[in-house]
Write a protein that holds these residues in place. Structure first.
Motif, PDB file in Angstrom:
ATOM      1  N   ASN A  27     -54.577 -48.235 -25.581  1.00 56.00           N
ATOM      2  CA  ASN A  27     -54.940 -48.298 -27.161  1.00 56.00           C
ATOM      3  C   ASN A  27     -55.546 -46.995 -27.682  1.00 56.00           C
ATOM      4  N   VAL A  28     -54.998 -45.871 -27.291  1.00 58.47           N
ATOM      5  CA  VAL A  28     -55.682 -44.562 -27.675  1.00 58.47           C
ATOM      6  C   VAL A  28     -54.679 -43.484 -27.989  1.00 58.47           C
ATOM      7  N   VAL A  29     -54.947 -42.954 -28.997  1.00 53.93           N
ATOM      8  CA  VAL A  29     -53.764 -41.849 -29.579  1.00 53.93           C
ATOM      9  C   VAL A  29     -54.297 -40.455 -29.403  1.00 53.93           C
ATOM     10  N   ILE A  30     -53.482 -39.383 -29.231  1.00 53.45           N
ATOM     11  CA  ILE A  30     -54.240 -38.002 -29.231  1.00 53.45           C
ATOM     12  C   ILE A  30     -53.689 -37.123 -30.088  1.00 53.45           C
ATOM     13  N   VAL A  31     -54.464 -36.712 -31.115  1.00 55.33           N
ATOM     14  CA  VAL A  31     -54.116 -35.974 -32.175  1.00 55.33           C
ATOM     15  C   VAL A  31     -54.504 -34.587 -32.264  1.00 55.33           C
ATOM     16  N   VAL A  32     -53.941 -33.525 -33.018  1.00 58.61           N
ATOM     17  CA  VAL A  32     -54.630 -32.266 -33.151  1.00 58.61           C
ATOM     18  C   VAL A  32     -54.691 -31.989 -34.642  1.00 58.61           C
ATOM     19  N   GLU A  33     -55.821 -31.530 -35.070  1.00 59.13           N
ATOM     20  CA  GLU A  33     -56.261 -31.233 -36.438  1.00 59.13           C
ATOM     21  C   GLU A  33     -56.620 -29.976 -36.487  1.00 59.13           C
ATOM     22  N   ASP A  34     -56.742 -29.325 -37.488  1.00 57.42           N
ATOM     23  CA  ASP A  34     -57.346 -27.910 -37.904  1.00 57.42           C
ATOM     24  C   ASP A  34     -58.593 -27.931 -37.783  1.00 57.42           C
ATOM     25  N   LEU A  46     -63.053 -34.850 -30.634  1.00 58.78           N
ATOM     26  CA  LEU A  46     -63.943 -36.146 -30.874  1.00 58.78           C
ATOM     27  C   LEU A  46     -63.374 -37.295 -30.204  1.00 58.78           C
ATOM     28  N   TYR A  47     -63.821 -37.979 -29.805  1.00 58.73           N
ATOM     29  CA  TYR A  47     -63.370 -39.466 -29.467  1.00 58.73           C
ATOM     30  C   TYR A  47     -64.072 -40.508 -30.367  1.00 58.73           C
ATOM     31  N   GLU A  48     -63.009 -41.339 -31.031  1.00 60.13           N
ATOM     32  CA  GLU A  48     -63.494 -42.461 -32.130  1.00 60.13           C
ATOM     33  C   GLU A  48     -62.965 -43.679 -31.282  1.00 60.13           C
ATOM     34  N   GLY A  49     -63.646 -44.583 -31.043  1.00 55.20           N
ATOM     35  CA  GLY A  49     -63.260 -46.119 -30.716  1.00 55.20           C
ATOM     36  C   GLY A  49     -64.224 -46.528 -29.914  1.00 55.20           C
ATOM     37  N   TYR A  50     -63.597 -47.454 -29.216  1.00 54.44           N
ATOM     38  CA  TYR A  50     -64.362 -48.165 -28.013  1.00 54.44           C
ATOM     39  C   TYR A  50     -64.121 -48.205 -26.837  1.00 54.44           C
ATOM     40  N   ALA A  51     -64.936 -47.447 -26.037  1.00 54.77           N
ATOM     41  CA  ALA A  51     -64.525 -47.005 -24.525  1.00 54.77           C
ATOM     42  C   ALA A  51     -64.213 -48.232 -23.877  1.00 54.77           C
ATOM     43  N   LEU A  52     -63.427 -47.921 -22.976  1.00 56.36           N
ATOM     44  CA  LEU A  52     -62.787 -49.002 -21.882  1.00 56.36           C
ATOM     45  C   LEU A  52     -63.959 -49.932 -21.397  1.00 56.36           C
ATOM     46  N   THR A  53     -65.128 -49.313 -21.284  1.00 52.63           N
ATOM     47  CA  THR A  53     -66.250 -49.958 -20.509  1.00 52.63           C
ATOM     48  C   THR A  53     -67.088 -50.745 -21.799  1.00 52.63           C
ATOM     49  N   GLU A  54     -66.664 -50.564 -22.852  1.00 51.84           N
ATOM     50  CA  GLU A  54     -67.257 -51.484 -24.148  1.00 51.84           C
ATOM     51  C   GLU A  54     -66.588 -52.529 -24.330  1.00 51.84           C
ATOM     52  N   ARG A  55     -65.248 -52.664 -24.002  1.00 49.74           N
ATOM     53  CA  ARG A  55     -64.306 -53.695 -24.535  1.00 49.74           C
ATOM     54  C   ARG A  55     -64.573 -55.181 -23.755  1.00 49.74           C
ATOM     55  N   GLY A  56     -64.741 -55.925 -24.593  1.00 50.96           N
ATOM     56  CA  GLY A  56     -64.989 -57.396 -23.789  1.00 50.96           C
ATOM     57  C   GLY A  56     -63.816 -58.196 -24.210  1.00 50.96           C
ATOM     58  N   TRP A  57     -64.132 -59.562 -23.909  1.00 57.45           N
ATOM     59  CA  TRP A  57     -63.388 -60.489 -24.122  1.00 57.45           C
ATOM     60  C   TRP A  57     -62.709 -60.692 -25.699  1.00 57.45           C
ATOM     61  N   GLY A  60     -59.539 -56.859 -29.519  1.00 61.40           N
ATOM     62  CA  GLY A  60     -58.244 -57.069 -29.929  1.00 61.40           C
ATOM     63  C   GLY A  60     -57.975 -56.952 -31.548  1.00 61.40           C
ATOM     64  N   ALA A  61     -56.757 -56.712 -31.726  1.00 62.12           N
ATOM     65  CA  ALA A  61     -56.532 -56.483 -33.167  1.00 62.12           C
ATOM     66  C   ALA A  61     -57.109 -55.686 -33.799  1.00 62.12           C
ATOM     67  N   VAL A  62     -57.408 -54.422 -33.011  1.00 62.45           N
ATOM     68  CA  VAL A  62     -58.012 -53.051 -33.537  1.00 62.45           C
ATOM     69  C   VAL A  62     -57.145 -52.031 -33.431  1.00 62.45           C
ATOM     70  N   LEU A  63     -57.222 -51.113 -34.461  1.00 58.29           N
ATOM     71  CA  LEU A  63     -56.622 -49.994 -34.574  1.00 58.29           C
ATOM     72  C   LEU A  63     -56.879 -49.140 -33.315  1.00 58.29           C
ATOM     73  N   PRO A  64     -55.939 -48.274 -32.791  1.00 58.88           N
ATOM     74  CA  PRO A  64     -56.153 -47.416 -31.648  1.00 58.88           C
ATOM     75  C   PRO A  64     -57.259 -46.674 -31.539  1.00 58.88           C
ATOM     76  N   ASP A  65     -57.929 -46.434 -30.415  1.00 60.33           N
ATOM     77  CA  ASP A  65     -58.787 -45.373 -30.360  1.00 60.33           C
ATOM     78  C   ASP A  65     -58.254 -43.978 -30.630  1.00 60.33           C
ATOM     79  N   PHE A 100     -62.982 -43.420 -20.974  1.00 59.79           N
ATOM     80  CA  PHE A 100     -63.282 -44.126 -19.950  1.00 59.79           C
ATOM     81  C   PHE A 100     -64.864 -44.634 -19.894  1.00 59.79           C
ATOM     82  N   GLY A 101     -65.737 -44.214 -20.931  1.00 55.14           N
ATOM     83  CA  GLY A 101     -66.859 -44.623 -20.856  1.00 55.14           C
ATOM     84  C   GLY A 101     -68.084 -43.409 -20.246  1.00 55.14           C
TER      85      GLY A 101
END
Length: 113
Positions: A27-34, A46-57, A60-65, A100-101
């Motif tokens: 659940n992660v996308v990689i983009v290029v911006e200026d 920049l990494y924005e989101g929830y690292a795999l090590t922070e994901r719990g039970w 779900g139902a979240v936008l991609p990192d 990956f945390g």
């Protein structure tokens, strides 16, 4: 360097990441911006989101990192295309590691500053 060429370099850097590692990304996308928004205009990635090590039970139902690689700051710190290739590779690995945390302190200790 054109935006298209820079995107090719990001793609090439991703091709160098072992397939087994890429297959574990979730659940992660990689983009290029200026350039980054906000005060830190020297940010290369920049990494924005929830690292795999922070994901719990309840994850779900979240936008991609999102991993963003910034073109203009990278070009400012590099003098040659060879340097851009190296810096993009380091940035891509650095931001994937965050997914990956792995924090900045550990990355620096491993030589991925």
């Amino acid at each position: 360097m054109s935006a298209e060429r820079f995107e090719e370099l990001v793609s090439e850097a991703l091709d160098e990441v072992p397939a087994a590692l890429l297959s574990m990304m979730d659940n992660v996308v990689i983009v290029v911006e200026d350039a980054p928004e906000g005060p830190d205009q020297n940010l290369l990635g920049l990494y924005e989101g929830y690292a795999l090590t922070e994901r719990g039970w309840d994850y779900g139902a979240v936008l991609p990192d999102k991993i963003t690689v910034y073109r203009l700051p990278t070009l400012r710190v590099c003098d040659t295309e060879e340097q851009v290739v190296e810096e993009v590779a380091v940035t891509v690995v650095h931001e994937i590691a965050h997914h990956f945390g792995i924090d900045d302190e550990r990355l620096h200790a491993l030589g991925w500053g």
